[in-house]
Design a protein around this motif. Structure first.
Motif, PDB file in Angstrom:
ATOM      1  N   TRP A 127      48.851  15.972   9.031  1.00 53.93           N
ATOM      2  CA  TRP A 127      50.142  15.319   9.132  1.00 53.93           C
ATOM      3  C   TRP A 127      49.978  13.842   9.481  1.00 53.93           C
ATOM      4  N   GLN A 128      50.931  13.058   8.991  1.00 57.05           N
ATOM      5  CA  GLN A 128      51.034  11.633   9.321  1.00 57.05           C
ATOM      6  C   GLN A 128      52.500  11.292   9.503  1.00 57.05           C
ATOM      7  N   TYR A 129      52.875  10.969  10.725  1.00 55.98           N
ATOM      8  CA  TYR A 129      54.215  10.464  11.022  1.00 55.98           C
ATOM      9  C   TYR A 129      54.046   9.009  11.450  1.00 55.98           C
ATOM     10  N   GLY A 168      45.229  22.990  16.310  1.00 53.05           N
ATOM     11  CA  GLY A 168      44.704  21.753  15.755  1.00 53.05           C
ATOM     12  C   GLY A 168      44.429  20.692  16.792  1.00 53.05           C
ATOM     13  N   VAL A 169      44.237  19.458  16.332  1.00 53.47           N
ATOM     14  CA  VAL A 169      44.013  18.296  17.195  1.00 53.47           C
ATOM     15  C   VAL A 169      45.011  17.215  16.805  1.00 53.47           C
ATOM     16  N   SER A 170      45.558  16.549  17.823  1.00 57.86           N
ATOM     17  CA  SER A 170      46.588  15.533  17.609  1.00 57.86           C
ATOM     18  C   SER A 170      46.175  14.215  18.235  1.00 57.86           C
ATOM     19  N   MET A 171      46.647  13.141  17.647  1.00 59.39           N
ATOM     20  CA  MET A 171      46.452  11.805  18.211  1.00 59.39           C
ATOM     21  C   MET A 171      47.728  10.989  18.082  1.00 59.39           C
ATOM     22  N   TRP A 172      47.965  10.168  19.097  1.00 63.37           N
ATOM     23  CA  TRP A 172      48.904   9.063  18.977  1.00 63.37           C
ATOM     24  C   TRP A 172      48.050   7.808  18.827  1.00 63.37           C
ATOM     25  N   VAL A 173      48.242   7.108  17.735  1.00 66.00           N
ATOM     26  CA  VAL A 173      47.481   5.886  17.472  1.00 66.00           C
ATOM     27  C   VAL A 173      48.464   4.723  17.520  1.00 66.00           C
ATOM     28  N   ILE A 174      48.296   3.852  18.502  1.00 60.32           N
ATOM     29  CA  ILE A 174      49.222   2.744  18.749  1.00 60.32           C
ATOM     30  C   ILE A 174      48.670   1.480  18.102  1.00 60.32           C
ATOM     31  N   LEU A 214      44.886   7.689  21.392  1.00 55.73           N
ATOM     32  CA  LEU A 214      45.114   8.629  22.491  1.00 55.73           C
ATOM     33  C   LEU A 214      45.112  10.047  21.941  1.00 55.73           C
ATOM     34  N   ARG A 215      44.468  10.968  22.645  1.00 54.68           N
ATOM     35  CA  ARG A 215      44.340  12.349  22.168  1.00 54.68           C
ATOM     36  C   ARG A 215      44.722  13.323  23.270  1.00 54.68           C
ATOM     37  N   ASN A 216      45.051  14.562  22.873  1.00 49.93           N
ATOM     38  CA  ASN A 216      45.435  15.589  23.849  1.00 49.93           C
ATOM     39  C   ASN A 216      44.424  16.725  23.900  1.00 49.93           C
TER      40      ASN A 216
END
Length: 355
Positions: A221-223, A253-259, A277-279
């Protein structure tokens, strides 16, 4: 779209990132924000301060002077300025010229950044600073950097609003053919533009395969979320295909917020602040370092492309861009920026006419 449809490329009445908080200390840090030369430093009590980087006397940059206590001393004739910009000392005279001051800028520290307002200080509402709360959330970990890019900050935003370029610019890390062919959905608001894209049941590119650590096809996914004038936040990740990610269950899965924050320096240069940033594996500092190294390489590839684009624009003044469907996100982002510029100029004209 004409790339040169306005002489002004950025609004001034907005909060911009001037520095990472760790960059500002008991030294004089020179930055140029929205074409304005600024010097940043920390007072003895730890608060950040920002002054116009030009002495009232002979315009010598204050950043080549020194910091004593909470005052900046000009390196040419020793005039001193406090954090409000008022001159407190002049050589060889006791009476201070009351006009002797330099501009002081509104600052706020939030989410590990020092934010500056280069426009009308009366409009500098701290509530307008975007919420990047992942920086402060203990469930998310990561780090970031800043690089100086020789390009219009809007070219960085264009790059981020259309991630199909990953197929070609980042083929060895985060791109593959499936991404360029995947459908996407654009949307926009008064100051926002967004792109949503899912790539289902396809092979993960190398970077994401390493993060997931599981074999087999993935749902990706890409938001992409843009907030005018210069914030792009990516909600990205992968999960094993068929485990429910498109329906909202990302637990496998694995998620990231990329600022991404490209702060305009001049019309053709910017400071590019970015952070991953990752969780997952949030206490693994080695992983943080590896992600930073990989992301740094990816950003250098973007920088090479964007700076080459800027050089071509410089050689072809007035030349129009041509657009594809994939450019819808960047087109909306630029419209939101232009709306802010137009509103700012309209307000200025109205105030002048009333006066």
């Amino acid at each position: 779209m004409n790339n040169n449809n306005t002489n002004q490329t950025f609004p001034n009445n907005a909060w911009y990132v001037a520095a990472w908080d760790a960059e500002v200390g008991r030294h004089l840090l020179a930055r140029t924000i929205c074409g304005q030369d600024i010097v940043l430093y920390r007072r003895l009590d730890g608060r950040a301060a920002a002054l116009a980087d030009a002495c009232w006397h002979r315009l010598v940059p204050l950043s080549v002077g020194s910091l004593v206590g909470d005052e900046v001393i000009c390196g040419y004739h020793g005039l001193r300025f406090n954090d409000s910009g008022r001159c407190t000392y002049m050589p060889s005279q006791e009476t201070l010229n009351p006009a002797a001051c330099v501009r002081s800028y509104p600052l706020q520290e939030r989410h590990r950044f020092v934010w500056i307002w280069p426009g009308d200080p009366a409009l500098a509402d701290p509530n307008l600073i975007p919420d990047l709360g992942w920086f402060d959330d203990p469930d998310w970990a990561g780090d970031g950097r800043m690089t100086e890019v020789e390009s219009d900050y809007r070219l960085v935003i264009d790059n981020l609003m259309d991630l199909t370029h990953e197929t070609y610019v980042h083929s060895s890390s985060i791109g593959n053919e499936a991404l360029a062919e995947a459908p996407f959905e654009p949307s926009h608001g008064a100051k926002t533009a967004s792109i949503t894209r899912w790539v289902l049941n396809e092979e993960a590119p190398p970077f994401w395969a390493a993060q997931l650590g599981k074999p087999g096809p993935v749902d990706r996914w890409q938001y992409i979320h843009f907030l005018a004038p210069a914030i792009v936040v990516l909600d990205v990740g992968v999960a094993p295909a068929g485990t429910g990610a498109p329906e909202g269950d990302r637990s496998q899965g694995v998620s990231m917020w990329v600022i991404h924050i490209p702060t305009p320096s001049t019309e053709k240069t910017c400071y590019y602040f970015w952070c991953h940033l990752r969780n997952y594996r949030i206490h693994d500092q080695g992983l943080t370092r590896r992600i930073m190294d990989a992301a740094g390489g990816i950003l250098r590839e973007d920088e090479d492309i964007i700076e080459a684009q800027q050089r071509a624009i410089n050689k072809n003044p007035g030349r129009d861009f041509n657009n594809l469907n994939i450019d819808s996100g960047s087109l909306w982002a630029r419209r939101r920026i232009n709306d802010m510029i137009a509103e700012e100029n309209s307000t200025r004209i109205h105030v002048v006419s009333v006066a």
